[in-house]
Design a protein around this motif. Structure first.
Motif, PDB file in Angstrom:
ATOM      1  N   UNK A  33       5.689  -0.868   8.507  1.00 32.33           N
ATOM      2  CA  UNK A  33       4.469  -0.464   9.202  1.00 32.33           C
ATOM      3  C   UNK A  33       4.767   0.317  10.481  1.00 32.33           C
ATOM      4  N   UNK A  34       6.061   0.450  10.833  1.00 38.84           N
ATOM      5  CA  UNK A  34       6.403   1.052  12.124  1.00 38.84           C
ATOM      6  C   UNK A  34       5.975   2.515  12.226  1.00 38.84           C
ATOM      7  N   UNK A  35       5.814   3.185  11.087  1.00 35.87           N
ATOM      8  CA  UNK A  35       5.427   4.596  11.119  1.00 35.87           C
ATOM      9  C   UNK A  35       3.909   4.791  11.186  1.00 35.87           C
ATOM     10  N   UNK A  36       3.147   3.704  11.011  1.00 34.22           N
ATOM     11  CA  UNK A  36       1.685   3.818  11.020  1.00 34.22           C
ATOM     12  C   UNK A  36       1.182   3.945  12.458  1.00 34.22           C
ATOM     13  N   UNK A  37       0.148   4.755  12.677  1.00 36.21           N
ATOM     14  CA  UNK A  37      -0.377   4.874  14.048  1.00 36.21           C
ATOM     15  C   UNK A  37      -0.956   3.545  14.503  1.00 36.21           C
ATOM     16  N   UNK A  41       0.868  -1.160   0.000  1.00 35.49           N
ATOM     17  CA  UNK A  41       0.000   0.000   0.000  1.00 35.49           C
ATOM     18  C   UNK A  41       0.911   1.216   0.000  1.00 35.49           C
ATOM     19  N   UNK A  42       0.473   2.279  -0.632  1.00 39.85           N
ATOM     20  CA  UNK A  42       1.224   3.531  -0.560  1.00 39.85           C
ATOM     21  C   UNK A  42       1.411   3.970   0.882  1.00 39.85           C
ATOM     22  N   UNK A  43       0.516   3.522   1.748  1.00 45.01           N
ATOM     23  CA  UNK A  43       0.605   3.878   3.176  1.00 45.01           C
ATOM     24  C   UNK A  43       1.761   3.160   3.872  1.00 45.01           C
ATOM     25  N   UNK A  44       2.299   2.111   3.253  1.00 44.06           N
ATOM     26  CA  UNK A  44       3.440   1.405   3.840  1.00 44.06           C
ATOM     27  C   UNK A  44       4.769   2.093   3.549  1.00 44.06           C
ATOM     28  N   UNK A  45       4.741   3.063   2.653  1.00 48.86           N
ATOM     29  CA  UNK A  45       5.987   3.722   2.255  1.00 48.86           C
ATOM     30  C   UNK A  45       6.272   4.931   3.141  1.00 48.86           C
TER      31      UNK A  45
END
Ligand SMILES: [Zn+2]
Length: 147
Positions: free
Chosen positions: A126-130, A111-115
């Motif tokens: 995924x460490x930067x995801x809330x 996912x673009x959210x994983x970048x």
């Protein structure tokens, strides 16, 4: 389905559009993607026009998964990717499709959210995801466990 824009996958099923078919039977068809991430990427569709994958009847969904497994093992043997991934994102053509992706890199399905950016480099993770609280996770689990 938009009546003015015929479904390309239904056209492939009817033989009105070309496809490089790997497998088909009365219920499903597997064919090569025309723009693969890597050579060998293909998709499996129900021959019946069903928009969302989660609306496919149970027996037909099982039939698709069983053939995805069988064809994935064959792909792994022939093309030797690092991993074989299965993707149902539901975008693109509004006819349910399970994409089988030969992966040669961990970023082949993301996912673009994983970048994220770190030291000027694009990273994956995924460490930067809330992270929701345990209470929020439990509340969501309870919500999703009910019909
Ligand atoms: Zn269709």
């Amino acid at each position: 389905m938009d009546i003015d824009k015929p479904c390309i996958f239904c056209q492939i099923v009817r033989g009105e559009k070309p496809a490089s078919i790997i497998y088909q039977d009365d219920l499903i068809m597997a064919f090569m993607l025309i723009r693969p991430i890597h050579p060998g990427e293909f998709m499996i569709i129900p021959k019946e026009h069903i928009d969302e994958f989660c609306d496919i009847p149970d027996d037909l969904a099982c039939h698709i998964i069983i053939h995805a497994q069988r064809l994935s093992r064959n792909l792994r043997k022939k093309l030797n990717p690092k991993r074989v991934g299965l993707v149902v994102h539901g975008f693109g053509v509004a006819h349910a499709h399970l994409i089988v992706v030969p992966q040669h890199d961990e970023m082949d399905i993301v996912s673009g959210r994983h970048l994220y950016l770190e030291d000027g480099e694009i990273k994956f993770g995924v460490s930067h995801l809330p992270s929701p609280s345990r209470e929020e996770l439990n509340r969501m689990a309870e919500c999703l466990s009910e019909e």
